[in-house]
Design an enzyme around this catalytic site. Structure first.
Site, short mmCIF file in Angstrom:
data_model
loop_
_atom_site.label_atom_id
_atom_site.label_comp_id
_atom_site.label_asym_id
_atom_site.label_seq_id
_atom_site.Cartn_x
_atom_site.Cartn_y
_atom_site.Cartn_z
N ASP A 126 -13.43 -7.12 9.51
CA ASP A 126 -12.83 -8.38 9.99
C ASP A 126 -13.76 -9.11 10.96
O ASP A 126 -14.03 -10.31 10.81
CB ASP A 126 -11.47 -8.12 10.68
CG ASP A 126 -10.40 -7.70 9.69
OD1 ASP A 126 -10.75 -7.31 8.57
OD2 ASP A 126 -9.21 -7.74 10.05
N GLY B 8 -7.20 -11.03 8.94
CA GLY B 8 -8.16 -10.93 10.04
C GLY B 8 -7.96 -12.00 11.10
O GLY B 8 -8.93 -12.46 11.72
N SER B 9 -6.70 -12.39 11.35
CA SER B 9 -6.49 -13.48 12.31
C SER B 9 -6.87 -13.06 13.74
O SER B 9 -7.43 -13.86 14.49
CB SER B 9 -5.05 -14.01 12.25
OG SER B 9 -4.20 -13.27 13.03
N GLY C 223 -3.14 -9.28 7.21
CA GLY C 223 -4.37 -8.77 6.62
C GLY C 223 -5.45 -9.82 6.45
O GLY C 223 -6.45 -9.59 5.79
O1 PMV Z 1 -4.61 -4.90 6.11
P1 PMV Z 1 -6.04 -5.21 6.17
O2 PMV Z 1 -6.43 -6.46 5.44
O3 PMV Z 1 -6.70 -5.09 7.48
O4 PMV Z 1 -6.78 -4.20 5.19
C1 PMV Z 1 -6.74 -2.84 5.26
C2 PMV Z 1 -7.71 -2.36 4.25
C3 PMV Z 1 -7.58 -0.89 3.94
O5 PMV Z 1 -8.57 -0.59 2.97
C4 PMV Z 1 -6.22 -0.56 3.37
C5 PMV Z 1 -7.82 -0.06 5.20
C6 PMV Z 1 -9.23 -0.05 5.74
O6 PMV Z 1 -9.41 0.34 6.91
O7 PMV Z 1 -10.18 -0.39 5.00
#
Ligand code: PMV
Length: 308
Positions: A142, A97-98, A95
């Site tokens: 991201d 954003g790598s 999560g």
């Molecule tokens: O897992 P990540 O950091 O890409 O985050 C997902 C974030 C959510 O709110 C759960 C989903 C989204 O698309 O915003």
């Protein structure tokens, strides 16, 4: 060699609730993916962490974001071929954003290598196309953070920069639970829970909206002492929609017992990363208490940059 770097990200407030059109706050952090390119007879990408991830002649990485990137850059008039190297300190599949940071750094380096102007708008747009190949339905946060850096308040696909200086005295500790999860699966479960328990959960969603708006005001005032409390409340809301996990809670409570101003999971949850706000002076010794890998980061204000 031509090299560029781009930052990873965390979600400071509002994940999951953003899926229902409520606001969130994302932050580019000082952990980077670096991409270097040199002339070659075929397009390849070699990752220091993952090995060969793309080879146009060897059938490696077809359908990946890298294929999309090379195609789009060729369509802009670049006929040169490149060997690319990627090295990243961003935790993968957690999560942070790598993949977007690697894409952004690579696009920026490739555009310079081809004599194209790597404007942020174009870099972010190509990275978004690459993200679609990897993640299906990305929100765009991201690639936007990896390209522009900074703190972003976002709602329903609209991103607004929050212009603040990150105070010297504070850091964020990012801990990798090492538990990988599929964001799409967790998002669907939360949406299903919302449908089953709408009368209860709409109050939680309303609280999440108020919380993000208060956090925005605190960030603008530079009130970092109180921001941690909102992070703890945000974690409570995420626990309520069932996206925490036993290991997440273990890490969260360990850090809360050890002087963190506030701790929450960041992103989809059920694993991934935990973020904790610390006064810098209180961070000493904390990382040794953890079994998991961790990073100390602050705000990256610049986004993608040329480094050579
Ligand atoms: O897992 P990540 O950091 O890409 O985050 C997902 C974030 C959510 O709110 C759960 C989903 C989204 O698309 O915003």
């Amino acid at each position: 060699m031509i090299c560029s770097k781009a930052p990873g990200k965390i979600i400071l407030f509002g994940e999951h609730f953003v899926v229902k059109g409520l606001p969130g706050i994302g932050m580019a952090v000082s952990s980077y993916a670096k991409a270097c390119v040199e002339e070659s007879d075929k397009n390849t990408v070699l990752s220091k962490q993952l090995g060969l991830v793309y080879d146009e002649a060897g059938g490696v990485g077809f359908g990946s974001g890298f294929e999309v990137i090379f195609k789009l850059i060729a369509s802009m008039g670049c006929s040169k071929r490149a060997r690319a190297y990627i090295d990243s300190s961003i935790f993968m599949g957690s999560g942070m954003g790598s993949s977007a940071a690697s894409s952004v750094a690579l696009i920026h380096a490739l555009m310079r290598f081809c004599g194209l102007d790597p404007s942020k708008e174009v870099v972010s747009r190509i990275a978004f196309e690459a993200e679609k190949a990897v993640h299906g339905k990305p929100s765009g946060i991201d690639n936007t953070l990896a390209t522009y850096g900074g703190l972003l308040y976002y709602r329903s696909g609209v991103f607004e920069r929050i212009d603040i200086k990150w105070p010297e005295e504070y850091s964020l500790l990012v801990v990798n639970t090492g538990i990988h999860r599929e964001t799409g699966v967790v998002v669907k479960e939360v949406l299903d829970l919302y449908e089953r328990r709408r009368e209860v959960l709409e109050h939680i969603y309303r609280a999440a909206e108020e919380l993000v708006n208060q956090a925005l005001a605190m960030l603008r005032r530079g009130d970092f002492e109180n921001l941690g409390e909102l992070m703890n409340i945000n974690q409570g809301l995420l626990y309520t929609v069932n996206v925490s996990c036993p290991k997440c809670e273990e890490i969260i409570w360990l850090l809360r017992r050890n002087k963190a101003l506030g701790v929450k999971l960041s992103g989809a949850g059920r694993g991934g990363i935990i973020i904790a706000l610390y006064r810098k002076k209180d961070l000493e010794g904390v990382r040794q208490l953890l079994k998991e890998e961790s990073l100390v980061v602050s705000l990256d204000e610049q986004g993608v940059l040329s480094i050579s």
